[in-house]
Design a protein around this motif. Structure first.
Motif, mmCIF file in Angstrom:
data_model
loop_
_atom_site.group_PDB
_atom_site.id
_atom_site.type_symbol
_atom_site.label_atom_id
_atom_site.label_comp_id
_atom_site.label_asym_id
_atom_site.label_seq_id
_atom_site.Cartn_x
_atom_site.Cartn_y
_atom_site.Cartn_z
ATOM 1 N N ARG A 191 0.834 -1.206 0.000
ATOM 2 C CA ARG A 191 0.000 0.000 0.000
ATOM 3 C C ARG A 191 0.869 1.257 0.000
ATOM 4 N N GLN A 192 1.950 1.231 0.784
ATOM 5 C CA GLN A 192 2.819 2.400 0.883
ATOM 6 C C GLN A 192 3.559 2.672 -0.424
ATOM 7 N N VAL A 193 3.935 1.624 -1.126
ATOM 8 C CA VAL A 193 4.585 1.810 -2.433
ATOM 9 C C VAL A 193 3.677 2.617 -3.354
ATOM 10 N N GLY A 194 2.400 2.258 -3.394
ATOM 11 C CA GLY A 194 1.457 2.993 -4.227
ATOM 12 C C GLY A 194 1.173 4.383 -3.701
ATOM 13 N N ALA A 195 0.966 4.510 -2.372
ATOM 14 C CA ALA A 195 0.617 5.796 -1.789
ATOM 15 C C ALA A 195 1.734 6.823 -1.935
ATOM 16 N N ARG A 196 2.988 6.366 -1.876
ATOM 17 C CA ARG A 196 4.133 7.279 -1.972
ATOM 18 C C ARG A 196 4.594 7.488 -3.415
ATOM 19 N N GLY A 197 3.969 6.788 -4.347
ATOM 20 C CA GLY A 197 4.377 6.921 -5.736
ATOM 21 C C GLY A 197 5.776 6.408 -6.003
ATOM 22 N N LEU A 198 6.185 5.372 -5.286
ATOM 23 C CA LEU A 198 7.533 4.816 -5.470
ATOM 24 C C LEU A 198 7.613 4.071 -6.800
ATOM 25 N N PRO A 199 8.794 4.062 -7.427
ATOM 26 C CA PRO A 199 8.906 3.506 -8.782
ATOM 27 C C PRO A 199 8.905 1.984 -8.853
ATOM 28 N N ALA A 200 9.139 1.306 -7.737
ATOM 29 C CA ALA A 200 9.289 -0.158 -7.774
ATOM 30 C C ALA A 200 8.005 -0.855 -8.207
ATOM 31 N N ARG A 201 8.154 -1.806 -9.134
ATOM 32 C CA ARG A 201 7.065 -2.720 -9.466
ATOM 33 C C ARG A 201 7.065 -3.842 -8.430
ATOM 34 N N VAL A 202 5.880 -4.277 -8.012
ATOM 35 C CA VAL A 202 5.770 -5.221 -6.898
ATOM 36 C C VAL A 202 5.381 -6.610 -7.389
ATOM 37 N N LEU A 203 6.234 -7.594 -7.074
ATOM 38 C CA LEU A 203 5.915 -9.007 -7.272
ATOM 39 C C LEU A 203 5.650 -9.583 -5.889
ATOM 40 N N MET A 204 4.393 -9.904 -5.613
ATOM 41 C CA MET A 204 4.019 -10.376 -4.284
ATOM 42 C C MET A 204 4.147 -11.890 -4.191
ATOM 43 N N LEU A 205 4.759 -12.356 -3.101
ATOM 44 C CA LEU A 205 4.911 -13.779 -2.831
ATOM 45 C C LEU A 205 4.024 -14.170 -1.657
ATOM 46 N N THR A 206 3.367 -15.313 -1.743
ATOM 47 C CA THR A 206 2.530 -15.774 -0.632
ATOM 48 C C THR A 206 2.332 -17.270 -0.707
ATOM 49 N N ALA A 207 2.081 -17.857 0.455
ATOM 50 C CA ALA A 207 1.778 -19.287 0.507
ATOM 51 C C ALA A 207 0.313 -19.546 0.207
ATOM 52 N N ALA A 208 -0.507 -18.479 0.214
ATOM 53 C CA ALA A 208 -1.937 -18.612 -0.058
ATOM 54 C C ALA A 208 -2.173 -18.481 -1.556
ATOM 55 N N GLY A 209 -2.714 -19.525 -2.175
ATOM 56 C CA GLY A 209 -2.805 -19.524 -3.625
ATOM 57 C C GLY A 209 -4.193 -19.538 -4.207
ATOM 58 N N THR A 210 -5.219 -19.216 -3.409
ATOM 59 C CA THR A 210 -6.571 -19.219 -3.957
ATOM 60 C C THR A 210 -6.785 -17.998 -4.846
#
Length: 218
Positions: A64-83
């Motif tokens: 959320r903070q990456v988007g709110a601050r307008g940071l340049p990083a693209r986000v690849l999210m990792l999780t054990a939940a796969g639904t």
């Protein structure tokens, strides 16, 4: 490409970091969300590999903070939940892509590279300067039609310079985008790598050293 890996499982985090470095990427590793936000504020990362279950500050809040601050990083999210619901929730948080654990490492590399391409201005599918051709997708480099064997770091360095033909690129910029925080800015690592690269490419040179400025391809 500069990548930040935020993963609380230290062994997995270091394994991802080591593997991405072998692919020529500059990678920093943190194990909690608070440190991730600190690094993101200090460095313009191209890609953030982000575990949802981080301590201190959750992966969801980091995203959320990456988007709110307008940071340049693209986000690849990792999780054990796969639904499907979990994937949609992650993307709704602002993630650019989503990968479920366990994952195949080649797929992780491909997704990171794809996000990295989206984080910068579009470049031609094949880079050319004189008789030198570099294909970022196929990871090949030729001169006068002959293959030139390069290490992953040499390839990344050449690709960075060839994608900016005619522009002077400083040593500091190269350290920021081609190397990671482990690189000592007071060493000759850039100069040494460029020396090996020039030797492998052979004459005539396509990379010029600009006194007190940096390096220029073309």
């Amino acid at each position: 490409m500069r990548v930040l890996v935020a993963e609380d499982h230290r062994l997995l985090a270091e394994t991802i970091g080591t593997g991405l470095r072998r692919e020529g990427m500059a990678v920093d590793v943190v194990t909690d969300g608070g440190e991730a936000l600190h690094r993101l504020a200090a460095t313009a990362y191209d890609v953030l590999v982000l575990d949802r279950g981080l301590p201190v500050v959750s992966g969801d809040d980091v995203c959320r903070q990456v988007g709110a601050r307008g940071l340049p990083a693209r986000v690849l999210m990792l999780t054990a939940a796969g639904t499907l619901t979990d994937r949609v929730a992650g993307l709704d948080l602002g993630a650019d892509d989503y990968l479920t654990k366990p994952f195949d490492f080649p797929e992780l590399v491909a997704r990171v590279r794809a996000l990295g391409r989206r984080s910068v201005a579009p470049v031609p599918p094949v880079l050319r300067i004189g008789d030198v051709e570099l294909d970022p997708a196929r990871r090949t480099i030729t001169r006068s039609g002959r293959p030139v064997p390069l290490t992953a770091k040499e390839f990344t360095l050449l690709a960075y310079l060839m994608a900016r033909p005619g522009r002077v690129v400083s040593t500091e910029e190269l350290l920021d985008h081609v190397w990671d925080e482990a690189a000592n800015p007071f060493t000759t690592t850039v100069k040494t790598t460029l020396g090996r690269l020039r030797a492998k490419l052979g004459p005539p040179p396509i990379i010029t050293t600009i006194r007190e400025g940096g390096y220029r391809a073309g």
